[in-house]
Design an enzyme around this catalytic site. Structure first.
Site, PDB file in Angstrom:
ATOM      1  N   TRP A   1     -18.972 -12.955  -4.854  1.00 42.60           N
ATOM      2  CA  TRP A   1     -19.237 -12.544  -3.474  1.00 42.60           C
ATOM      3  C   TRP A   1     -19.460 -13.794  -2.631  1.00 42.60           C
ATOM      4  O   TRP A   1     -20.196 -14.692  -3.036  1.00 42.60           O
ATOM      5  CB  TRP A   1     -20.474 -11.635  -3.366  1.00 42.60           C
ATOM      6  CG  TRP A   1     -20.802 -11.365  -1.930  1.00 42.60           C
ATOM      7  CD1 TRP A   1     -20.184 -10.486  -1.106  1.00 42.60           C
ATOM      8  CD2 TRP A   1     -21.789 -12.052  -1.130  1.00 42.60           C
ATOM      9  NE1 TRP A   1     -20.727 -10.570   0.158  1.00 42.60           N
ATOM     10  CE2 TRP A   1     -21.699 -11.516   0.170  1.00 42.60           C
ATOM     11  CE3 TRP A   1     -22.721 -13.047  -1.380  1.00 42.60           C
ATOM     12  CZ2 TRP A   1     -22.519 -11.951   1.218  1.00 42.60           C
ATOM     13  CZ3 TRP A   1     -23.534 -13.497  -0.346  1.00 42.60           C
ATOM     14  CH2 TRP A   1     -23.436 -12.934   0.944  1.00 42.60           C
TER      15      TRP A   1
ATOM     16  N   HIS B   1     -22.610  -2.128   1.923  1.00 45.33           N
ATOM     17  CA  HIS B   1     -21.550  -2.914   2.544  1.00 45.33           C
ATOM     18  C   HIS B   1     -20.445  -2.100   3.196  1.00 45.33           C
ATOM     19  O   HIS B   1     -19.303  -2.537   3.256  1.00 45.33           O
ATOM     20  CB  HIS B   1     -20.937  -3.859   1.504  1.00 45.33           C
ATOM     21  CG  HIS B   1     -21.871  -4.951   1.093  1.00 45.33           C
ATOM     22  ND1 HIS B   1     -21.515  -5.974   0.262  1.00 45.33           N
ATOM     23  CD2 HIS B   1     -23.165  -5.178   1.417  1.00 45.33           C
ATOM     24  CE1 HIS B   1     -22.542  -6.787   0.074  1.00 45.33           C
ATOM     25  NE2 HIS B   1     -23.563  -6.315   0.764  1.00 45.33           N
TER      26      HIS B   1
ATOM     27  N   LYS C   1     -17.700  -6.949   1.705  1.00 44.50           N
ATOM     28  CA  LYS C   1     -18.816  -6.743   2.634  1.00 44.50           C
ATOM     29  C   LYS C   1     -18.266  -6.424   4.012  1.00 44.50           C
ATOM     30  O   LYS C   1     -17.146  -6.822   4.340  1.00 44.50           O
ATOM     31  CB  LYS C   1     -19.710  -7.982   2.680  1.00 44.50           C
ATOM     32  CG  LYS C   1     -21.044  -7.742   3.382  1.00 44.50           C
ATOM     33  CD  LYS C   1     -22.066  -8.808   3.053  1.00 44.50           C
ATOM     34  CE  LYS C   1     -23.372  -8.563   3.822  1.00 44.50           C
ATOM     35  NZ  LYS C   1     -24.445  -9.454   3.394  1.00 44.50           N
TER      36      LYS C   1
ATOM     37  N   HIS D   1     -23.216  -2.363  -6.964  1.00 45.36           N
ATOM     38  CA  HIS D   1     -24.516  -2.875  -6.563  1.00 45.36           C
ATOM     39  C   HIS D   1     -25.211  -1.722  -5.873  1.00 45.36           C
ATOM     40  O   HIS D   1     -24.746  -1.260  -4.822  1.00 45.36           O
ATOM     41  CB  HIS D   1     -24.378  -4.039  -5.567  1.00 45.36           C
ATOM     42  CG  HIS D   1     -24.209  -5.358  -6.227  1.00 45.36           C
ATOM     43  ND1 HIS D   1     -24.091  -6.532  -5.521  1.00 45.36           N
ATOM     44  CD2 HIS D   1     -24.181  -5.697  -7.544  1.00 45.36           C
ATOM     45  CE1 HIS D   1     -23.972  -7.540  -6.374  1.00 45.36           C
ATOM     46  NE2 HIS D   1     -24.020  -7.067  -7.614  1.00 45.36           N
TER      47      HIS D   1
ATOM     48  N   ASP E   1     -29.236  -3.883   7.947  1.00 42.64           N
ATOM     49  CA  ASP E   1     -29.585  -4.535   6.685  1.00 42.64           C
ATOM     50  C   ASP E   1     -29.020  -3.759   5.508  1.00 42.64           C
ATOM     51  O   ASP E   1     -29.060  -2.537   5.481  1.00 42.64           O
ATOM     52  CB  ASP E   1     -31.098  -4.658   6.527  1.00 42.64           C
ATOM     53  CG  ASP E   1     -31.440  -5.348   5.218  1.00 42.64           C
ATOM     54  OD1 ASP E   1     -30.962  -6.486   5.010  1.00 42.64           O
ATOM     55  OD2 ASP E   1     -32.133  -4.759   4.372  1.00 42.64           O
TER      56      ASP E   1
ATOM     57  N   ASP F   1     -29.279  -4.360  -6.393  1.00 47.48           N
ATOM     58  CA  ASP F   1     -29.165  -5.515  -5.497  1.00 47.48           C
ATOM     59  C   ASP F   1     -29.929  -5.259  -4.204  1.00 47.48           C
ATOM     60  O   ASP F   1     -29.422  -4.603  -3.300  1.00 47.48           O
ATOM     61  CB  ASP F   1     -27.682  -5.801  -5.190  1.00 47.48           C
ATOM     62  CG  ASP F   1     -27.527  -7.014  -4.265  1.00 47.48           C
ATOM     63  OD1 ASP F   1     -28.494  -7.776  -4.125  1.00 47.48           O
ATOM     64  OD2 ASP F   1     -26.436  -7.172  -3.682  1.00 47.48           O
TER      65      ASP F   1
ATOM     66  N   ASP G   1     -20.820  -2.458  -3.241  1.00 51.50           N
ATOM     67  CA  ASP G   1     -22.246  -2.504  -2.916  1.00 51.50           C
ATOM     68  C   ASP G   1     -22.436  -1.440  -1.831  1.00 51.50           C
ATOM     69  O   ASP G   1     -21.774  -1.501  -0.787  1.00 51.50           O
ATOM     70  CB  ASP G   1     -22.585  -3.912  -2.398  1.00 51.50           C
ATOM     71  CG  ASP G   1     -24.037  -4.083  -2.006  1.00 51.50           C
ATOM     72  OD1 ASP G   1     -24.571  -3.197  -1.297  1.00 51.50           O
ATOM     73  OD2 ASP G   1     -24.643  -5.112  -2.369  1.00 51.50           O
TER      74      ASP G   1
ATOM     75  N   GLU H   1     -16.593  -8.485  -4.867  1.00 50.45           N
ATOM     76  CA  GLU H   1     -17.447  -7.638  -4.023  1.00 50.45           C
ATOM     77  C   GLU H   1     -17.076  -7.820  -2.547  1.00 50.45           C
ATOM     78  O   GLU H   1     -16.977  -8.940  -2.058  1.00 50.45           O
ATOM     79  CB  GLU H   1     -18.923  -8.026  -4.223  1.00 50.45           C
ATOM     80  CG  GLU H   1     -19.888  -7.234  -3.340  1.00 50.45           C
ATOM     81  CD  GLU H   1     -21.349  -7.637  -3.514  1.00 50.45           C
ATOM     82  OE1 GLU H   1     -21.622  -8.697  -4.106  1.00 50.45           O
ATOM     83  OE2 GLU H   1     -22.219  -6.886  -3.048  1.00 50.45           O
TER      84      GLU H   1
ATOM     85  N   ASP I   1     -29.976  -4.354   2.255  1.00 50.16           N
ATOM     86  CA  ASP I   1     -30.693  -4.689   1.024  1.00 50.16           C
ATOM     87  C   ASP I   1     -32.133  -4.184   0.925  1.00 50.16           C
ATOM     88  O   ASP I   1     -32.998  -4.910   0.456  1.00 50.16           O
ATOM     89  CB  ASP I   1     -30.687  -6.217   0.855  1.00 50.16           C
ATOM     90  CG  ASP I   1     -29.286  -6.784   0.814  1.00 50.16           C
ATOM     91  OD1 ASP I   1     -28.588  -6.528  -0.171  1.00 50.16           O
ATOM     92  OD2 ASP I   1     -28.894  -7.454   1.783  1.00 50.16           O
TER      93      ASP I   1
HETATM   94  C1  RNT Z   1     -24.914  -9.828  -0.279  1.00 50.92           C
HETATM   95  C2  RNT Z   1     -24.299  -9.253  -1.515  1.00 50.92           C
HETATM   96  C3  RNT Z   1     -24.568 -10.016  -2.780  1.00 50.92           C
HETATM   97  C4  RNT Z   1     -25.963 -10.570  -2.844  1.00 50.92           C
HETATM   98  C5  RNT Z   1     -26.346 -11.162  -4.166  1.00 50.92           C
HETATM   99  C6  RNT Z   1     -27.563 -11.989  -4.066  1.00 50.92           C
HETATM  100  O1  RNT Z   1     -24.796  -9.023   0.798  1.00 50.92           O
HETATM  101  O2  RNT Z   1     -24.712  -7.937  -1.664  1.00 50.92           O
HETATM  102  O3  RNT Z   1     -24.290  -9.215  -3.857  1.00 50.92           O
HETATM  103  O4  RNT Z   1     -26.918  -9.622  -2.493  1.00 50.92           O
HETATM  104  O5  RNT Z   1     -25.285 -11.832  -4.696  1.00 50.92           O
HETATM  105 ZN    ZN Z   2     -24.347  -6.919  -3.473  1.00 52.64          ZN
END
Ligand code: RNT
Ligand code: ZN
Length: 416
Positions: A181, A260, A224, A284, A292, A323, A257, A222, A294
């Protein structure tokens, strides 16, 4: 209500709680090391800022500052959470000894030997991530940089990480999922969208030309949608990452993820879509809120729906990792809540009469499908969860937070 009574109630619904518990014990979930120290790692100046679209907010006391502190915190989380776990490391968590230091393009397996020992002693497998952010060589682009010097550095980092992943898999006897990523992108409207993507594609090609055994090392790409400071354009967009994986199925797998995507898109629905084409995918699991991606994973509708799809499509085809990072609350608690919630969501998915739900759908019986799905929500899930925790030798709900509070008073609050 006792577990036996709950078991009988589920039996009436056609669900075997004992079988669900046994199945869950064998589904690995990868625990991300980066919740413990706000994604800082150990290979750069402790005061250096996070860059590359990654941001933690909050300054709750107790962040782990050393490998020893991070390992101690991880140990508590492992003790408080049921189920089969793997550890998920980032390259920035290399452990250097005797004043030695290596830049990211020069990392070697030996810099992760302490982590191998940690995993071995606890019977854990280990996943891995090259770290393409928070480093002076981000210009700010990495694998998509027009500067060939920069790009070479990050390709070499990726290759070093393939070798480390192969080492982790061989040492621990479990496959290593290695996730690529980058936060590469632009804050404002680009003048060239294609160039960075062509360079990114070429960089991944070069990284994956490093030899590895695809049964042991599973590189992932990955995507985003955007990051902080890169709002206008993301090089590794959804279409880019998915296309790369689709055209290179013999070398890598896609990673989604669930933080994302655009807010009305759901990864639960994307799981069977991808599994109709890929033998295996990676996830993830996180919780997006507005901008955000996360926040700590909760036992919420979408986490449960994601787990239902994992279970229905075959959990052995989905590499599950957590994650998220929250620096505004007790980090050990954040870790524990998220992992326990993912376990809960998996258990609740395993406690669904999936064959019957499918038969109702295939028989056009959508009225009964709705009734049954709604009634399942009030089935006595808590008793089965408690039993699962008991069998795994970890505290039930209500029995673990005191331990975290004591740890905060005795250990975390003493960290500077
Ligand atoms: C970031 C991605 C990635 C990170 C990690 C730390 O938006 O989700 O996966 O969170 O690699
Ligand atoms: Zn991630």
């Amino acid at each position: 209500m006792s577990y036996q009574e709950a078991k009988a109630k589920y039996a009436v619904l056609g669900v075997d709680t004992g079988a669900a518990i046994e199945r869950l014990k064998s589904i690995p979930v990868s625990l991300h090391c980066w919740q413990g120290d706000d994604v800082r790692g150990f290979d750069t100046d402790p005061g250096a800022p996070l860059t590359g679209g990654i941001q933690t907010t909050g300054n709750y006391p107790g962040r782990a500052r050393t490998p020893e502190e991070l390992m101690a915190d991880l140990d508590l989380v492992l003790k408080l959470c049921p189920g089969m776990k793997k550890l998920n490391l980032h390259a920035s968590y290399a452990i250097f000894e005797d004043g030695e230091w290596a830049d990211r393009d020069r990392l070697e397996p030996k810099h992760f030997q302490k982590w191998v020992d940690f995993c071995e002693e606890r019977g854990l497998g280990c996943d891995f991530n090259p770290t393409f952010f928070s480093h002076p060589k981000c210009d700010p682009l990495t694998l998509s940089s027009p500067n060939e010097d920069t790009r070479r550095f990050w390709i070499d980092h990726g290759k070093a990480c393939i070798r480390i992943s192969q080492y982790l898999a061989e040492e621990l006897g479990q496959p290593c999922v290695m996730n690529i990523w980058t936060g590469d992108g632009f804050k404002d409207i680009p003048g060239d969208r294609m160039g960075p993507r062509e360079r990114y594609r070429d960089s991944i090609d070069q990284i994956l030309s490093e030899p590895y055994d695809f049964k042991l090392v599973k590189p992932c790409i990955e995507s985003k949608v955007f990051g902080i400071g890169v709002e206008a354009y993301t090089v590794g967009s959804a279409e880019f990452a998915l296309s790369y994986a689709a055209f290179n199925k013999d070398k890598c797998i896609p990673l989604m993820d669930n933080g994302h995507y655009h807010p009305t898109e759901v990864v639960s629905d994307k799981i069977p879509a991808l599994l109709a084409f890929f033998p295996e995918i990676a996830l993830h699991v996180t919780r997006p809120i507005r901008w955000d991606s996360d926040h700590v994973v909760l036992f919420d509708d979408e986490t449960r729906e994601i787990c239902r799809e994992i279970v229905r499509c075959g959990a052995q085809r989905v590499n599950i990792a957590l994650d998220y990072f929250d620096a505004s609350i007790n980090r050990v608690s954040a870790w524990t809540v998220g992992l326990r919630n993912l376990q809960k969501a998996l258990l609740s998915a395993l406690l669904q009469p999936n064959a019957e739900l499918k038969a109702l759908q295939d028989g056009d019986n959508f009225t009964k499908l709705m009734v049954l799905q709604e009634e399942l929500k009030t089935a006595p899930f808590g008793e089965v969860w408690d039993e699962y925790c008991r069998q795994c030798g970890v505290p039930a709900d209500g029995g673990w937070f005191g331990t975290v509070q004591t740890y905060e008073a005795d250990v975390l609050s003493r960290r500077g």
